[in-house]
Structure formats: structure tokens, C-alpha cells
Design an enzyme around this catalytic site. Sequence first.
Site, PDB file in Angstrom:
ATOM      1  CB  SER A 128      -4.613  -0.607   3.930  1.00  0.00           C
ATOM      2  OG  SER A 128      -3.570  -1.383   3.388  1.00  0.00           O
ATOM      3  CG  ASP A 233      -6.753  -3.289  -3.378  1.00  0.00           C
ATOM      4  OD1 ASP A 233      -5.518  -3.256  -3.573  1.00  0.00           O
ATOM      5  OD2 ASP A 233      -7.283  -2.985  -2.298  1.00  0.00           O
ATOM      6  CG  HIS A 261      -4.962  -0.303  -1.455  1.00  0.00           C
ATOM      7  ND1 HIS A 261      -5.466  -1.485  -0.946  1.00  0.00           N
ATOM      8  CD2 HIS A 261      -4.143   0.196  -0.482  1.00  0.00           C
ATOM      9  CE1 HIS A 261      -4.987  -1.699   0.259  1.00  0.00           C
ATOM     10  NE2 HIS A 261      -4.195  -0.693   0.580  1.00  0.00           N
TER      11      HIS A 261
END
Length: 283
Positions: A128, A233, A261
Site C-alpha cells: 500500500s 481491492d 487489499h
Amino acid sequence: MMVLRFNKLLRNCSSLYKKNQTRYSSTEKQTKIKVNDIEINYLKVGNGPQTLLLLPGALGSIFTDFKPQIETLNREKYTIVAWDPPGYGFSRPPDRNFSPGFFYHDADYAISLMKSLQIDKYSLLGWSDGGITALIMASKAVDRVEKLIVWGSNSYVTEKDVELYEKIRDVQNWSPRMKQPFVELYGEKYFSDTLNAWVDSFQIILKENGGDICREALSKINAPTLILHGAQDPLVPMEHPVYLHKKIKYGSLKIYPEGKHNIHLRYAELFNLEVDDFLAEDL
């Protein structure tokens, strides 16, 4: 059909992984080192010839984000370093700073951390926001970064992306399961304030930079790069890994059809095997 093949692969990998797996303790002592003007919290375990730096996501920390990797990646193959970025985890004070260019500042601190630890060559695993930092690091420390693995990451934001971030702004709407680890780590006020500042930062990036986070960095990356992504996601739409794959010269892309995610947590066994296989490939 793709989902059925993925599930079969997941079962086969799970069986193989458990058969050959050594699980290490997750109670190793974290420590701090002065990097520039900040006391950076980090963990260093293993004595393998390949060094990995694990970079957590927004408001993440060493064990909230990477417990399955720290506990199960082979420490005879790898020396594993994980850090809390400035303002996150136990790299506080100071509070998190989202001033313009904060991802580039994180990259500079991470590069300096590895220099302080006297580690010249290393590969990066970034999730991320940590993946964004890893992309920038790989563009700046070209002679140091050997390989790059990113997932749930993006080099720009769109109006749609920022709308997705707005949906998670209010921590009162988070499920107790998702919220509790952050509250335990930060307290509810710091968690809430920092999350709001994080969302605000992308509003500013969209308004003042046209959404650009680090597009310019991608063409400078020479390290072989593995881009992993969960097709479901909810925060990072598929256009982002596709764009990274298109712009990074030595990039490969693998999709988890049912992944969201946190594929490295949800599919930890398969993810760790993917990491092993990619890192074992000749440079």
C-alpha cells in the site's frame, strides 16, 4: 475458471508451504536507531544472504502489517528488516507529517536507515503506502535495490480513489475487528486524527498535483519488480497495478482474483511462496 485455478493453486501451495515451514517467534525485540533527526523503530532478524526491507502501509507498523512474513519467511535465506515509518508505530515522536512530498521523505529516511545499518544491497517488500515508498526508493537507490515487490500500491490518485478514501475517514464506521489493533497501538484520538490527515493529504495531491504521487519515479526503476494485486481491492482499483506494470521496465504482474487489499495476510502462505520464487530468480 480463473478463480477455480487460483483456489486449486492456493490449496496446493498451502499443503507444500506447511510441510516445509518453520515458524519463528514474533516476540523479537524491536529497537531504535537515530536516522537524521528521528529515532526510527525497526526489527532485524535472520542471517540469510538476501536482505529484505518490509515497508508497512498507512498507519501500519512492523507486526500489525507483516506478522506472517516475519514469522515464516526463511531466516537462513533472508535477513529481514522491518521498520515503522516516521510518525507510525513506535517511530514517535514526532507525530506523522503529511507535508508535500511525504512519500519522498519516507523514502529518504528508509534509504538512510539501511545505510545506518550498514546494509548496501537489499530488496524491498512494500504494501500500500509502503509500496509507494518502495517505488520511490527503487528509483533513487538504483545501485542498492536488487528486487522490488509491491502490492496494493499506486503512483497517482483519481477522484474515484479519493472518494474511496473518504469512505473510510470516520473510524466510528470501522468494524471493531479492523479498528481495535490501531486503537491499541495509537489510542483512538491519534488514530482518528492521523487517518483524517492521511485522507486530507490525498485531497491536496489531487487538487495541487493533478493526482500525481510518483509517476516520474517509475521509468527510473531498474530492479526486477513483482506487482501483486487483489482484484477485489476496495481501495486501489485495477487500473493502478496495470499502470505500474506498463511503466516499470522489468515488471511482472500477478492478480489474486478473490483478493482484496491485504493479500499478504489473507493468502499469507501463497504470498510468501510467490516472494520466495521471485527472489530466487537470477538477477
